[in-house]
Design a protein around this motif. Structure first.
Motif, mmCIF file in Angstrom:
data_model
loop_
_atom_site.group_PDB
_atom_site.id
_atom_site.type_symbol
_atom_site.label_atom_id
_atom_site.label_comp_id
_atom_site.label_asym_id
_atom_site.label_seq_id
_atom_site.Cartn_x
_atom_site.Cartn_y
_atom_site.Cartn_z
ATOM 1 N N ASN A 118 0.827 -1.218 0.000
ATOM 2 C CA ASN A 118 0.000 0.000 0.000
ATOM 3 C C ASN A 118 0.857 1.262 0.000
ATOM 4 O O ASN A 118 2.094 1.191 -0.015
ATOM 5 C CB ASN A 118 -1.002 -0.021 1.160
ATOM 6 N N GLU A 119 0.193 2.410 0.019
ATOM 7 C CA GLU A 119 0.921 3.679 -0.093
ATOM 8 C C GLU A 119 1.863 3.913 1.081
ATOM 9 O O GLU A 119 2.841 4.652 0.972
ATOM 10 C CB GLU A 119 -0.076 4.841 -0.209
ATOM 11 N N ALA A 120 1.578 3.272 2.213
ATOM 12 C CA ALA A 120 2.448 3.425 3.388
ATOM 13 C C ALA A 120 3.613 2.432 3.370
ATOM 14 O O ALA A 120 4.416 2.386 4.306
ATOM 15 C CB ALA A 120 1.622 3.241 4.658
ATOM 16 N N GLY A 121 3.681 1.645 2.280
ATOM 17 C CA GLY A 121 4.769 0.675 2.158
ATOM 18 C C GLY A 121 4.537 -0.608 2.926
ATOM 19 O O GLY A 121 5.453 -1.413 3.115
ATOM 20 N N GLU A 122 3.280 -0.830 3.361
ATOM 21 C CA GLU A 122 2.960 -2.032 4.138
ATOM 22 C C GLU A 122 2.326 -3.087 3.238
ATOM 23 O O GLU A 122 1.728 -2.767 2.216
ATOM 24 C CB GLU A 122 1.956 -1.688 5.257
ATOM 25 N N ASP A 123 2.453 -4.340 3.676
ATOM 26 C CA ASP A 123 1.781 -5.426 2.963
ATOM 27 C C ASP A 123 0.269 -5.236 3.014
ATOM 28 O O ASP A 123 -0.278 -4.839 4.045
ATOM 29 C CB ASP A 123 2.091 -6.784 3.624
ATOM 30 N N CYS A 124 -0.398 -5.502 1.901
ATOM 31 C CA CYS A 124 -1.860 -5.567 1.912
ATOM 32 C C CYS A 124 -2.267 -6.693 0.965
ATOM 33 O O CYS A 124 -1.437 -7.234 0.234
ATOM 34 C CB CYS A 124 -2.496 -4.236 1.507
#
Length: 348
Positions: free
Chosen positions: A303-309
């Protein structure tokens, strides 16, 4: 309990064991009988539709549909009979319109309001809509086109530009060269965009014809995650890792993907997010009861925050098999009985 649970099958097809039934059907029938619930299998035959309807209406409390659509020549008549049975008060597992709603590829375009599907996911029901949107979609990012019919990756194409676009272009010109990889076996073909789009018109024409257009997720190479559900309970997870070759993105066994069986606890974040979204999913898909046995397939994204989704790739509920895990029949039987109990409590 004097009323029966009727399992619908159809004769023939590659999904049958030596006894003529699907290998996972009789274990469910036996598991119900062990719990004091009468159950039997009826083979749907369009020439006996009225007799079958009359029998089920009189003797059944619920039906469980175990017919693979690929083996069913008279799907519309079958679904019409199931609809009529549901209207008479028979408990449908699942309701035929839930089967259509959850099982169709355009489920993705209906769920863009959730966090499960990117909002640049499109459904094309007409050739005109396809021609208007797809060159613009492809200008933004590599895409995957999925036909509504077919299985095992047939008619699912990864489409990317073979050469970069001119600066500032918002549409891919029809004479642009594109690289197309089919999920069936990961084979590659090179086309001009206009010719390829003409070739894809076959997927839009005809009964239930349509195409889904969604962005390609490069992390598919890390695997597709299939969640097996009994109504709202996650039961187990299959992790399908595509073959380790340059163009591979298919998660079918035929294409060389490796399968691993995990528990829902191994994928707690994915499971919790999906369960939290289920009420909204149910609402967006017509407010039918959840199917008895169904699957949801996910791919990893960032995602935009650099986290897995996790992005939903498709759902299936028409006839999900569990032949490699026949012990699940006991859990299925418990779920059927719970479903009947809930439904009869509501109506009594």
């Amino acid at each position: 309990m004097d009323k029966k649970v009727i399992f619908f099958e159809v004769e023939g097809g590659t999904d049958k064991g030596p006894d003529g039934y699907r290998p996972d059907t009789m274990p469910m029938v036996d598991a119900l009988k062990k719990r004091g619930q009468e159950a039997e299998v009826i083979f749907f035959d369009v020439t006996k539709k009225q007799q079958i309807f009359d029998y089920v209406k009189e003797h059944a409390i619920a039906y469980v549909s175990r017919i693979n659509p690929g083996n069913l020549q008279h799907e519309e008549e079958y679904f019409a009979m199931l609809r009529e049975l549901c209207q008479t008060g028979i408990i449908g597992m699942p309701h035929p319109d839930a089967m259509i709603s959850y099982g169709s590829k355009d489920v993705l375009s209906k769920l863009t309001a959730t966090n499960l599907v990117p909002d640049d996911t499109f459904a094309y029901y007409t050739i005109e809509a396809f021609k208007a949107q797809f060159p613009a979609s492809l200008a933004l990012t590599e895409r995957v086109l999925k036909q509504n019919r077919g299985s095992t990756g047939e008619g699912i194409w990864r489409v990317k530009l073979a050469e970069p676009l001119a600066d500032g272009a918002t549409k891919v010109p029809l004479d642009a060269k594109i690289k197309c990889t089919e999920a069936k076996d990961n084979h590659v073909e090179y086309w001009q965009l206009g010719d390829f789009m003409t070739f894809c018109e076959q997927y839009i024409t005809g009964t239930n014809g349509m195409l889904i257009d969604m962005r390609f997720l490069p992390r598919i190479t890390e695997g597709e995650i299939r969640l097996l559900m009994l109504r709202h309970h996650p039961v187990h997870v299959v992790h399908k890792k595509p073959a380790d070759t340059e163009d591979a993105f298919s998660a079918t066994l035929f294409s060389g993907a490796q399968y691993r069986y995990d528990t829902p606890e191994d994928w707690a974040e994915l499971v919790q997010n999906f369960l939290a979204q289920l009420p909204q999913v149910t609402s967006l898909l017509g407010n039918y009861d959840l199917p008895l046995i169904w699957t949801a397939d996910f791919m990893l994204d960032t995602n935009e925050a650099g986290e897995d989704c996790y992005i939903l790739g498709e759902m299936n509920c028409s006839c999900v098999g569990f032949t490699s895990e026949l012990s699940l029949a006991h859990q299925v039987a418990e779920e059927i009985l719970a479903y009947i109990h809930e439904s009869t409590k509501v109506t009594s």
